[in-house]
Design a protein around this motif. Structure first.
Motif, mmCIF file in Angstrom:
data_model
loop_
_atom_site.group_PDB
_atom_site.id
_atom_site.type_symbol
_atom_site.label_atom_id
_atom_site.label_comp_id
_atom_site.label_asym_id
_atom_site.label_seq_id
_atom_site.Cartn_x
_atom_site.Cartn_y
_atom_site.Cartn_z
ATOM 1 N N ASN A 48 0.804 -1.233 0.000
ATOM 2 C CA ASN A 48 0.000 0.000 0.000
ATOM 3 C C ASN A 48 0.835 1.281 0.000
ATOM 4 N N LYS A 65 -3.423 5.998 5.093
ATOM 5 C CA LYS A 65 -2.989 4.828 4.291
ATOM 6 C C LYS A 65 -4.010 4.618 3.185
ATOM 7 N N ASP A 239 -0.615 -11.052 9.317
ATOM 8 C CA ASP A 239 0.670 -10.726 8.666
ATOM 9 C C ASP A 239 1.612 -10.144 9.730
ATOM 10 N N ASP A 256 -1.032 -2.509 10.383
ATOM 11 C CA ASP A 256 -1.112 -3.223 9.105
ATOM 12 C C ASP A 256 -1.909 -4.535 9.175
ATOM 13 N N GLU A 258 -4.323 -5.698 7.283
ATOM 14 C CA GLU A 258 -5.147 -5.941 6.096
ATOM 15 C C GLU A 258 -5.378 -7.423 5.778
HETATM 16 MG MG MG Z 1 0.123 -4.672 4.708
#
Ligand code: MG
Ligand code: ADP
Ligand code: SR1
Ligand code: MG
Ligand code: MG
Length: 432
Positions: A48, A65, A239, A256, A258
């Motif tokens: 991203n 973001k 992640d 983060d 996602e």
């Molecule tokens: Mg990411």
């Protein structure tokens, strides 16, 4: 600002965009101070774009973001749904609710623009991978990440929520299909076959051949892939590598989200320890001291101890014991909370501890196996890590990578037992 449709932001339009939302620009002085704002793009991840918008007079800042409809590090040839941004926003909000001290606050999610505005995590906090590569030690990172894992995994699980609420939540996060498919592809499939995305240092040809033809490894990775797909235990980060964690001297933040979905708890724990192993095996190549290596080894142990002790404590104090195996007297557990040794002789207490031990030992065992898979993918799959890539001497780099791969293979095959250490960590919490 085009309020109707999507467009990719840039350093200039991001200022207009932010000014449009009073709640977003409040931390940087509101729209009236727009003249004082400066923007920069700091996205160093694979997927991203991330902008920091700062008021140069006050140094206050926010983060914006944006997810474009493709994978940043590959380009438009690898399209990716922007729905991922919604999952990231929802998971960030959930994780902030579960563990506010270690997750930034979300100010806005905009579905049309696929953006999230959130709290700026200010220097000296920086991406943990960057700090670890520089040889920094973060004395509270293991404790904080262990706590983050216990809080988020426990509070989104059926053990905490009960089956009805759990199933509702699982359905809400069940559709992050594209991101799960991406993980299945790049972690569980590609490294074990012939795929264009794979890449590795050529000195490793022999061990890569071994990995790709080892029957035991193929059975192991197949089993783990099935666990990743089938075991919907808790809301995962999805992640959780050291590039998704920002650390200061005594502070830790997880960002983060996602890839968030309902999956096996062990996957998040495994991701984190895999990246500590990668940092450990890269240490020699980066010229770090023996002390730094010892610190990394201790961190692997400490994060697991903290996870086990917090998770078992949360389960004891907030769990739905009555849902488990006919352990029908939850009052027994709460009444003896501070005097566990007095209640240990009761059959319910014994069985309660036994059921915790079985559950948590299985999670920790699987976490090591997922860690093995995650080490291997970072050395021979599409996305490598700065720890190894930063080693200048290529012969030394290959040596470090080989040692990590050998560890990854052992871990993936599950050649160890962890019940004793899990029991010890639980007992430690209970003061025995
Ligand atoms: Mg990411
Ligand atoms: P990607 O999904 O592309 O990996 P990340 O969410 O990891 O993007 O963000 C990329 C980089 O942007 C991070 O490595 C970090 O340097 C910076 N960043 C992201 N979120 C924040 C934040 N809330 N505060 C400060 N920096 C951030
Ligand atoms: C195209 S693979 C990109 C990788 O980066 C992300 O951070 C995830 O780890 C993903 O597997
Ligand atoms: Mg990232
Ligand atoms: Mg990984």
């Amino acid at each position: 600002v085009d309020v109707d449709g999507f467009y990719a932001l840039n350093l200039s339009t991001v200022l207009d965009y932010v000014a449009y939302y009073p709640k977003v620009c409040a931390p940087i002085g509101g729209k009236a101070s727009k003249e004082d704002w400066v923007s920069k793009e700091v996205g160093d991840g694979n997927i991203n774009f991330v902008y920091i918008i700062m008021n140069k007079k006050t140094n206050a800042a926010i983060v914006l973001k944006q997810g474009l409809p493709y994978v940043r590090c590959v380009g438009e040839s690898w399209p990716l749904t922007q729905e991922r941004v919604r999952y990231e926003a929802e998971a960030l909000i959930a994780a902030h609710g579960f563990c506010p001290e270690h997750v930034p606050e979300v100010y806005l999610y905009d579905s049309k623009m696929s953006t999230i505005a959130m709290r700026y995590i200010e220097p000296p906090n920086k991406i943990a991978r960057v700090g670890l590569c520089e040889g920094k030690t973060y004395v509270r990172m293991a404790e904080h990440v262990g706590k983050y894992l216990a809080e988020t995994l426990f509070k989104s699980s059926s053990v905490c929520l009960g089956a009805k609420k759990f199933r509702e939540n699982r359905i809400a996060f069940g559709g992050n299909e594209a991101m799960c498919a991406l993980t299945e592809q790049v972690i569980f499939t590609e490294p074990y076959g012939v795929f264009e995305n794979n890449k590795w240092t050529h000195e490793l040809n022999d061990i890569v051949r071994e990995i790709q033809s080892d029957g035991e490894l193929k059975v192991a990775i197949t089993e783990l892939k099935a666990k990743f797909i089938n075991e919907c235990e808790a809301l995962l980060h999805g992640d959780l590598h050291t590039g998704s964690i920002m650390c200061g001297e005594r502070s830790t933040y997880v960002i983060d989200h996602e890839f968030a979905f309902y999956g096996p708890m062990a996957f998040d724990i495994g991701a984190f320890i895999a990246n500590l192993y990668l940092a450990y095996y890269a240490s020699d190549g980066l010229g770090h001291s023996e002390n730094h290596k010892k610190y990394l080894q201790c961190m692997i142990k400490d994060v697991l101890i903290r996870f086990v002790s917090d998770f078992s404590r949360l389960w004891r104090t907030n769990g739905r014991q009555k849902d488990f195996g006919g352990l029908s007297h939850p009052s027994v557990f709460s009444a003896h909370l501070n005097r566990p040794s007095q209640s240990f002789n009761s059959p319910d207490e014994k069985h309660f501890q036994q059921s915790q031990l079985e559950f948590i030992s299985r999670v920790i065992y699987d976490a090591h196996r997922f860690a093995g898979a995650k080490i291997i993918r970072r050395i021979i799959g599409i996305a490598h890590v700065a720890d190894m890539e930063g080693i200048q001497n290529l012969e030394l780099k290959a040596k470090c990578e080989r040692a990590a791969l050998e560890m990854g293979m052992r871990l993936l095959k599950g050649k160890y037992s962890c019940k004793t250490s899990v029991r010890l960590s639980m007992n430690w919490e209970y003061g025995r």
